[in-house]
Scaffold this active site. Sequence first.
Site, PDB file in Angstrom:
ATOM      1  N   LYS A 177      40.018  34.150  38.597  1.00 55.56           N
ATOM      2  CA  LYS A 177      41.064  33.262  39.095  1.00 55.56           C
ATOM      3  C   LYS A 177      42.101  34.061  39.885  1.00 55.56           C
ATOM      4  CE  LYS A 177      40.592  30.014  35.230  1.00 55.56           C
ATOM      5  NZ  LYS A 177      41.264  29.363  34.086  1.00 55.56           N
ATOM      6  N   ARG A 178      42.381  35.244  39.425  1.00 56.91           N
ATOM      7  CA  ARG A 178      43.420  36.057  40.067  1.00 56.91           C
ATOM      8  C   ARG A 178      43.039  36.464  41.481  1.00 56.91           C
ATOM      9  NH1 ARG A 178      45.592  41.962  37.887  1.00 56.91           N
ATOM     10  NH2 ARG A 178      47.039  42.371  39.616  1.00 56.91           N
TER      11      ARG A 178
END
Length: 492
Positions: A257-258
């Site tokens: 996600k990052r």
Amino acid sequence: MNDTSSGTSVSAVKDQVRVRMAPSPTGYLHIGGARTALFNWLFAKHHNGRFILRIDDTDAARSTDESMHEIYDALKWLGINWDEQYVQSERRGIYDDYVAQLLASGNAYHCYCTPEELEEIRAQARADKQTRSYDRRCRHLTSEAVESFVTEGRKPTIRIKMPDTPIRVDDLVLGSRNIDPDTLEDEVIVRSNGMPNYNLTSIIDDVEIQITHVVRGTEHLNNTPKQIAIANALDLKIPQFAHIPLVLDSGGRKMSKRHHGDLVAVNRYREQGYLPEAMLNFVVRLGWSYDDKQEIFSVDELVEKFDLARVGKSGSVFDIKKLEWLNSHYINQLDVAARTDAVIPFWQKEGLLDSTEDRAWLESIVEAVGERLTTLQDIIPQTRYFFTGEFEYEPKAVKKWWGNSEEKRDNTRQILTNVLQILEESPTFDIETLEAAIWKYTDKNNIKRVAAMQALRIALTGTSFGPSLFDIVVLLGRNEVLKRIPKAITHL
């Protein structure tokens, strides 16, 4: 019920295979999480077992109801339905009982170190190149020291005492290995606020819910020996473990996600018009293969063929082009009626469609588009002009087909003027009649058919691509066509 249909050893099937997915409701469902859910679900179905959804929401500061429901929606969209459900925040009393056992047996202890002291300990461990980042200083506190810390108002954590002997990890995918005890520190199992940590709640629930196989990503490999140590300290039966490979980007980096944003969000693909069948077929191949030939599997085939023995040990690359190819395949497998049902919500969301009463017309549009959809969302640029005459003329198309000089534009104006007259005078407005009349005009006047076609296409749609031109003409209808051509001539 002994399984002999696959190469995976299933020692607990005489009772019933029970597997789980345990997402934390701190955001959307990750592609990797969907893959974990699918592998567990297929494994359960293959062995006539049960697939359990457990919500790991002990991190109260980050867990939200919104995230929980987004996970539910994503799983349901994929067709991954669960047989039982548990929520960890509702099971606090169970964890407290086990923690009390660990403290009573001497297998856990209170740690009164402050955050500042812990940082000093970690810094010293780094300087000394120690593998452990905690020096176990609170393992053997005297009663006087404990009383002093309590008087200071320190809120203790609780740590598990890690064994001084190797911990054996047996893995159905990665094989067996022994973990050196010197690499393991005394893990915090209860925070200073009294909330139990992941490694404690995870293994307790796996045992309490009678999970037989823990199938999860290799990012949990470091947690496994810690969870085994907790189970051993409580004399609990340990489930079988199977760690599946990471999902990687084209550069070999873990899809996260990052770093990758909503590229890894399952619901993103739903919103863009990917079909669940395509997503399932794509996700299952991220780490699992049946042979070198078959690319497309039905759900029934996956249930029949799925086997942990065919899960690879190395990471799998997320290839968006493969997903697009699969999605296009599944869209094209839909009949016109089903495809129309699928694209109607996208027209409505775009504000192009208020009523679906003229169903036959909508289906004719979808049929004209044919196999041009990679995603359902592609229906918008492919068909917007059917619903509105308010559009821009595509600059590159105008330059190429209408001309970039006054002389060429004059020629285009003449072509469109003559075509307009032909369409106005046509006794009927069907494909055969219109096509014959326009080709008669172009051939007689030595005009390239493609030039006339593209000039008219841009006038009617603003673009140089799309369905057959004469399908567009007939679907727009005489009145609309006779309004758009003069508008284009004026623009020229």
